[in-house]
Scaffold this motif. Sequence first.
Motif, mmCIF file in Angstrom:
data_model
loop_
_atom_site.group_PDB
_atom_site.id
_atom_site.type_symbol
_atom_site.label_atom_id
_atom_site.label_comp_id
_atom_site.label_asym_id
_atom_site.label_seq_id
_atom_site.Cartn_x
_atom_site.Cartn_y
_atom_site.Cartn_z
ATOM 1 N N SER A 290 62.571 19.550 45.655
ATOM 2 C CA SER A 290 63.102 20.892 45.455
ATOM 3 C C SER A 290 62.077 21.905 45.939
ATOM 4 O O SER A 290 60.871 21.646 45.899
ATOM 5 N N ALA A 291 62.549 23.057 46.396
ATOM 6 C CA ALA A 291 61.638 24.105 46.878
ATOM 7 C C ALA A 291 62.234 25.463 46.567
ATOM 8 O O ALA A 291 63.458 25.646 46.617
ATOM 9 N N GLU A 292 61.366 26.411 46.243
ATOM 10 C CA GLU A 292 61.850 27.758 45.908
ATOM 11 C C GLU A 292 60.784 28.800 46.201
ATOM 12 O O GLU A 292 59.593 28.582 45.949
ATOM 13 N N PHE A 293 61.229 29.947 46.725
ATOM 14 C CA PHE A 293 60.354 31.088 46.962
ATOM 15 C C PHE A 293 60.007 31.773 45.639
ATOM 16 O O PHE A 293 60.801 31.787 44.698
ATOM 17 N N CYS A 298 56.399 37.522 48.705
ATOM 18 C CA CYS A 298 57.089 36.923 49.839
ATOM 19 C C CYS A 298 56.253 35.863 50.550
ATOM 20 O O CYS A 298 56.780 35.111 51.368
ATOM 21 N N ASN A 299 54.964 35.778 50.237
ATOM 22 C CA ASN A 299 54.099 34.801 50.894
ATOM 23 C C ASN A 299 53.940 33.507 50.093
ATOM 24 O O ASN A 299 53.311 32.561 50.564
ATOM 25 N N THR A 300 54.515 33.455 48.899
ATOM 26 C CA THR A 300 54.288 32.327 47.999
ATOM 27 C C THR A 300 55.571 31.543 47.765
ATOM 28 O O THR A 300 56.644 32.119 47.568
ATOM 29 N N LEU A 301 55.448 30.242 47.784
ATOM 30 C CA LEU A 301 56.575 29.376 47.429
ATOM 31 C C LEU A 301 56.046 28.123 46.752
ATOM 32 O O LEU A 301 54.855 27.808 46.822
ATOM 33 N N ALA A 302 56.938 27.413 46.088
ATOM 34 C CA ALA A 302 56.565 26.198 45.378
ATOM 35 C C ALA A 302 57.545 25.096 45.740
ATOM 36 O O ALA A 302 58.722 25.362 46.021
#
Length: 511
Positions: A290-293, A298-302
Amino acid sequence: MTGGDVAGVKSVPASPPAPLDWKFSQVFGERTAGEEVQEVDIISAIEFDRSGDHLATGDRGGRVVLFERTDTKEHGGSRKDLEKTDYPRTRHPEFRYKTEFQSHEPEFDYLKSLEIEEKINKIRWCQTASGALFLLSTNDKTIKYWKVQEKKIKKVADLNVDPLKAVGNGSIASSSISSVNNLSNTANGEYKDKSSTSLNKDFSAGAIQSLRLPVVTSNETSLVARCRRVYAHAHDYHINSISNNSDGETFISADDLRINLWNLEISNQSFNIVDVKPANMEDLTEVITSAEFHPTHCNTLAYSSSKGSIRLIDQRQSALCDRHSKLFEEHESPGSRSFFTEIIASISDIKFARDGRYILSRDYMTLKLWDINMDSGPVSTFQVHEYLRPRLCDLYENDSIFDKFECCLSGDGKRVATGSYSNLFCVFGSSPNSTEDTTLEASKNPMRRQVQQTPARSLSSSLTRVVRRGGESLGNDTTLDFTTKLLHLAWHPTENSIACAAANSLYMYYA
C-alpha cells in the motif's frame, strides 16, 4: 514542573471522549431473502470526497457508483450553517444514489497471455472545479481520470412553420395549384390571374412572420461521466494503490515492486520513484502492499510492505527514492515466531491521519497507530483478530489468512475503524487512556422499512436499491462466518459517519 503546569499547579490530563453510540442510517443494494449475490456486484472500493458530500464505490464489474448527500440541501444552507444549529446532532446524514458509469472493461494482454479483470481496486477523489466532480479509478493495470458533471439535454422544438400555412399540411401548395387553375385567357390574349389577390395575401409580410425557425431548448439536465485521461502501460504487476498529492497536480500508483509518479495532465509518461525489484527475483523478500501521499506535505509519502514495515520517503532527497527517511516496524520476539508470522505481519492498508501526524496500519491481526516523529514502535495497538490465533492453520487452508482488510481514521483522529468477518466492523478510541471498543454487524438490521427504489439504470448496479431505518441493537452471536467479510470502509471526513461495504451492499452508520 511539566509544560502543562501553571504556578505550581499540576495539570490534569484530559479525559478521553466518551464512546460513541452508533446507529444504522441507510443501506444501498441490499439483497432480498434468498437472493444470490452476483460476483460483479461485490463492492471492491469505497471513498468519501474531501467535503464528505459525495461518496464513490467501485465494484468487481468495473462500475463506479456515486452517491450525493441530500439532507443538507433539503434543509437549505451549507453544512457549515447547519453545524451552528441543533440539526446535525438530531438527524443522521442522508445520501442518495446520484449516477454510475462503466469505468473499466475486461481486457486480455496477448503478449503475456494474461486476463485483466475489470474489478476496481481503488478510487480517489480529485479537486472539484466549476461544479464538476473529478476522480481516479484503477483496476490491476490501467488508471483512468474521470470528469462527472451535469449537462443540459438539448431538444429541438418547433420544427415547422405554422401548421395552418405549412406545405406539409397542403395549405400553401393547394392554394398555388388553385391559383393556376384560376388563370383564364382574356379576350385580348393576355393572361390574368384571378387569384392574384389571394396569392398576395398568402405571401404577404404577415404570413412570412408566421414562419417559426427551429428552437433548441435545454430544460432538463443529465449527469455525464467522461474519461479525460487513461494512464496505462506503466505497471508490470497489479496496481494496489493510487493516491493524490496535496499539490493537486500529481498522484502516485503502486504495484508490488514499484511506485510511479504521474502528472494528472500527462498520461503517456510517469516517473518511477520507488523500485524494490532485486536484480535476481530469487532474492525478493518483500513486496509493496500500500502507498499513500502525506495529506499536506507534497514531498512526503509512505508505503507499507509484506514484512510489516512502513517506510516514509522524502522526494527532495533524490529522484529515485531507494532510501527511506524513516522506517516504522515492530520486531516480534524470536520465540514467538511461527510459519504464519510473516503472513499475518503483512500490512494490507495504511492511512494518514488528517493532520499528517499519525499513520494507521492494518495487518491481519491488529490495527497499529504510528507517530511519524517516533519510529521506535507504534503508539497504540488494537487487537482485532487475536482470538483467531489458535485457528490460523484453518484460515491458511481456506485462504482467509490472505484477506486484505482496510482501515480508516475519524476526521479528528480520535477514533479508528476496520472490518472483520461476519460483516463486523470495529471502532476503537485512539486517544490516550481510551477504552472505547465497539463492534457492530453491518448487515444485522431488523425492523427495516422499504423505500422507493431508484429507476433501473442501463448498468444495472445493485446499489440502486435503498433501505433506511432508525437505530438498532446487536445480538450477542459470536459465531464467525468466514465467507462474509467486511473488507472496505471509509470514515466521513468531518463527521462521525462510516460507510462500509459487505458483499454488494453499502451500509451507512452514524453516531
